[in-house]
Design a protein around this motif. Structure first.
Motif, PDB file in Angstrom:
ATOM      1  N   GLU A 302      -2.402  -5.729  -7.402  1.00  0.00           N
ATOM      2  CA  GLU A 302      -1.234  -6.563  -7.697  1.00  0.00           C
ATOM      3  C   GLU A 302      -0.918  -6.451  -9.176  1.00  0.00           C
ATOM      4  O   GLU A 302      -1.725  -6.851 -10.026  1.00  0.00           O
ATOM      5  N   ILE A 303       0.217  -5.871  -9.485  1.00  0.00           N
ATOM      6  CA  ILE A 303       0.662  -5.684 -10.871  1.00  0.00           C
ATOM      7  C   ILE A 303       2.035  -6.322 -11.006  1.00  0.00           C
ATOM      8  O   ILE A 303       3.002  -5.863 -10.386  1.00  0.00           O
ATOM      9  N   GLU A 304       2.089  -7.386 -11.775  1.00  0.00           N
ATOM     10  CA  GLU A 304       3.301  -8.189 -11.894  1.00  0.00           C
ATOM     11  C   GLU A 304       3.720  -8.648 -10.495  1.00  0.00           C
ATOM     12  O   GLU A 304       2.963  -9.311  -9.816  1.00  0.00           O
ATOM     13  N   ASP A 305       4.907  -8.281 -10.023  1.00  0.00           N
ATOM     14  CA  ASP A 305       5.357  -8.714  -8.702  1.00  0.00           C
ATOM     15  C   ASP A 305       5.130  -7.650  -7.637  1.00  0.00           C
ATOM     16  O   ASP A 305       5.586  -7.793  -6.490  1.00  0.00           O
ATOM     17  N   LEU A 306       4.426  -6.595  -7.989  1.00  0.00           N
ATOM     18  CA  LEU A 306       4.219  -5.472  -7.074  1.00  0.00           C
ATOM     19  C   LEU A 306       2.832  -5.548  -6.446  1.00  0.00           C
ATOM     20  O   LEU A 306       1.820  -5.645  -7.140  1.00  0.00           O
ATOM     21  N   VAL A 307       2.776  -5.500  -5.095  1.00  0.00           N
ATOM     22  CA  VAL A 307       1.518  -5.479  -4.352  1.00  0.00           C
ATOM     23  C   VAL A 307       1.525  -4.257  -3.439  1.00  0.00           C
ATOM     24  O   VAL A 307       2.396  -4.122  -2.577  1.00  0.00           O
ATOM     25  N   VAL A 308       0.576  -3.351  -3.635  1.00  0.00           N
ATOM     26  CA  VAL A 308       0.478  -2.148  -2.807  1.00  0.00           C
ATOM     27  C   VAL A 308      -0.985  -1.876  -2.504  1.00  0.00           C
ATOM     28  O   VAL A 308      -1.896  -2.403  -3.152  1.00  0.00           O
ATOM     29  N   GLY A 309      -1.198  -1.026  -1.499  1.00  0.00           N
ATOM     30  CA  GLY A 309      -2.540  -0.574  -1.175  1.00  0.00           C
ATOM     31  C   GLY A 309      -2.730   0.860  -1.620  1.00  0.00           C
ATOM     32  O   GLY A 309      -2.005   1.759  -1.187  1.00  0.00           O
ATOM     33  N   ILE A 310      -3.695   1.088  -2.520  1.00  0.00           N
ATOM     34  CA  ILE A 310      -3.988   2.439  -3.009  1.00  0.00           C
ATOM     35  C   ILE A 310      -5.003   3.074  -2.069  1.00  0.00           C
ATOM     36  O   ILE A 310      -6.124   2.570  -1.915  1.00  0.00           O
ATOM     37  N   VAL A 311      -4.629   4.172  -1.431  1.00  0.00           N
ATOM     38  CA  VAL A 311      -5.514   4.865  -0.499  1.00  0.00           C
ATOM     39  C   VAL A 311      -6.593   5.618  -1.276  1.00  0.00           C
ATOM     40  O   VAL A 311      -6.284   6.350  -2.225  1.00  0.00           O
ATOM     41  N   VAL A 312      -7.861   5.433  -0.889  1.00  0.00           N
ATOM     42  CA  VAL A 312      -8.969   6.134  -1.539  1.00  0.00           C
ATOM     43  C   VAL A 312      -9.885   6.703  -0.454  1.00  0.00           C
ATOM     44  O   VAL A 312      -9.873   6.254   0.688  1.00  0.00           O
ATOM     45  N   ASP A 313     -10.666   7.700  -0.835  1.00  0.00           N
ATOM     46  CA  ASP A 313     -11.627   8.288   0.105  1.00  0.00           C
ATOM     47  C   ASP A 313     -12.861   7.414   0.251  1.00  0.00           C
ATOM     48  O   ASP A 313     -13.426   7.293   1.330  1.00  0.00           O
ATOM     49  N   GLU A 314     -13.289   6.807  -0.863  1.00  0.00           N
ATOM     50  CA  GLU A 314     -14.525   6.020  -0.846  1.00  0.00           C
ATOM     51  C   GLU A 314     -14.531   5.058  -2.019  1.00  0.00           C
ATOM     52  O   GLU A 314     -13.994   5.361  -3.083  1.00  0.00           O
TER      53      GLU A 314
END
Length: 372
Positions: A302-314
């Motif tokens: 969550e950065i300021e008003d932005l919420v996203v899911g960062i895809v990672v391998d592990e």
């Protein structure tokens, strides 16, 4: 419909839940220091930023056989009334909001109600196809069978069960104990007072490093130095660090809905407890090949008003650093990557590139501008 959040974790292949309001923090299991004359379920203590915190083994608390610890085990710090304790669990899964009507307080076993007075279960929750057992923290932390060492059986012979005498509030009663449990009890009591004696040297080093990080973090907080905590993640075999200040949670990826007419870095949307979460793949922004065939983990930021899911391998670990341990970006790195990297540091003799997620998400073309 009123719901209550529970932190879900796995222990011995079963799903358990504990009220989020009682959870103070979570970290991977560090090296424990054994404590003399502690209750059997208290397997050691840690120095958590200057506070000596007891650590409870749930297997022993539930009366199960002691098991070796693994690097993937976690510790959940619980605060219940005036008590604080860390409990060891196999895996922390996610936070679920459970409706009250989905919780069954007790199950009937056709037994005397007095037997359940120290039950560690507060109830059972239905979540889709899963049944989650909810911890009764009051019993878990406070209950004691009032049994002295002289009264504790350490061996048994013959078949059937053994009757052991115990005293509660001045009254005698007979406690039926199966020989199998007695044998397990004796094996538990005979465990060496060393943390993970059978662990490989490299595993012991990681456990020790985690304990040092927890302890040193308190020293750093008491100093004028600026500290940073990072989640160490893997993308295409390379290590990256994400500042925990912008991390809201870790989650498994499931049931992704593709979003049409979006850049290929937008994987799709996922329902996260009723919230529509957009999943993004930052690898192509970092000039790395993208592979969306095996989506498993995401870090919700969550950065300021932005919420996203960062895809990672592990997701490997959580580490704590002093800013003096950070180095500048090597000139050899690709210029396209340098813009979105904040610094570098070391983790297990490998270089970690610390991501500047704010710049990457806002200027890296990851976020779609919906204005026309």
């Amino acid at each position: 419909m009123e719901t209550k959040p529970y932190l879900i974790f796995k222990q011995n292949g079963l799903l358990w839940g504990v009220a989020v309001g009682c959870v103070r923090e979570i970290f991977f299991l560090p090296e424990l220091t054994p404590i003399a004359q502690a209750p059997q379920a208290i397997v050691g203590a840690i120095d958590l930023r200057g506070e000596i915190l007891p650590v409870m083994d749930l297997n022993l608390r539930f009366g199960y056989l002691w098991q070796e610890y693994c690097l993937t085990d976690s510790a959940i710090v619980i605060e219940w009334q005036e008590f604080r304790v860390a409990i060891i669990v196999n895996e922390v899964s996610e936070v679920k909001h459970i409706p009250e009507e989905a919780i069954t307080p007790q199950l009937s076993y056709a037994r005397d109600k007095a037997e359940a007075s120290h039950d560690f279960l507060a109830g059972f929750a239905r979540c889709g196809a899963d049944i989650i057992m909810l911890l009764n923290l009051d019993s878990l932390i406070r209950y004691s069978p009032h049994k002295t060492e002289a009264e504790m059986p350490v061996s048994a012979s013959g078949a059937g069960s053994l009757a052991a005498s115990d005293k509660v509030e001045g009254k005698n009663f007979q406690l039926e104990i199966e020989p199998k449990l007695l044998a397990e009890d004796a094996k538990v009591l005979s465990q060496p007072q060393l943390f993970c004696p059978n662990a490989a040297p490299e595993e012991k080093a990681i456990f020790r490093e985690r304990a040092d990080n927890l302890r040193l973090l308190g020293d750093r907080e008491n100093s004028a130095a600026i500290n940073m905590s990072l989640a160490v993640v893997v993308l295409n075999g390379e290590y990256f660090g994400i500042n925990l200040e912008v991390v809201r949670e870790f989650t498994d990826i499931r049931q992704v809905t593709p979003v049409p007419c979006t850049p290929d870095r937008i994987i799709g949307n996922m329902n996260l407890r009723g919230e529509i979460l957009t999943l993004v793949d930052i690898r192509n922004v970092l000039n790395m090949s993208a592979d969306t065939k095996s989506l498993s983990k995401a870090i919700v930021v969550e950065i300021e008003d932005l919420v996203v899911g960062i895809v990672v391998d592990e997701i490997l670990n959580i580490i704590y650093l002093n800013v003096t341990e950070l180095a500048t970006i090597p000139a050899a790195l690709n210029s396209a990557n340098r813009e979105y990297l904040q610094a570098t540091t070391f983790y297990e003799e490998k270089i970690i590139a610390v991501l500047n997620l704010q710049k990457l998400l806002t200027k890296g073309g990851v976020v779609v501008d919906e204005e026309v």
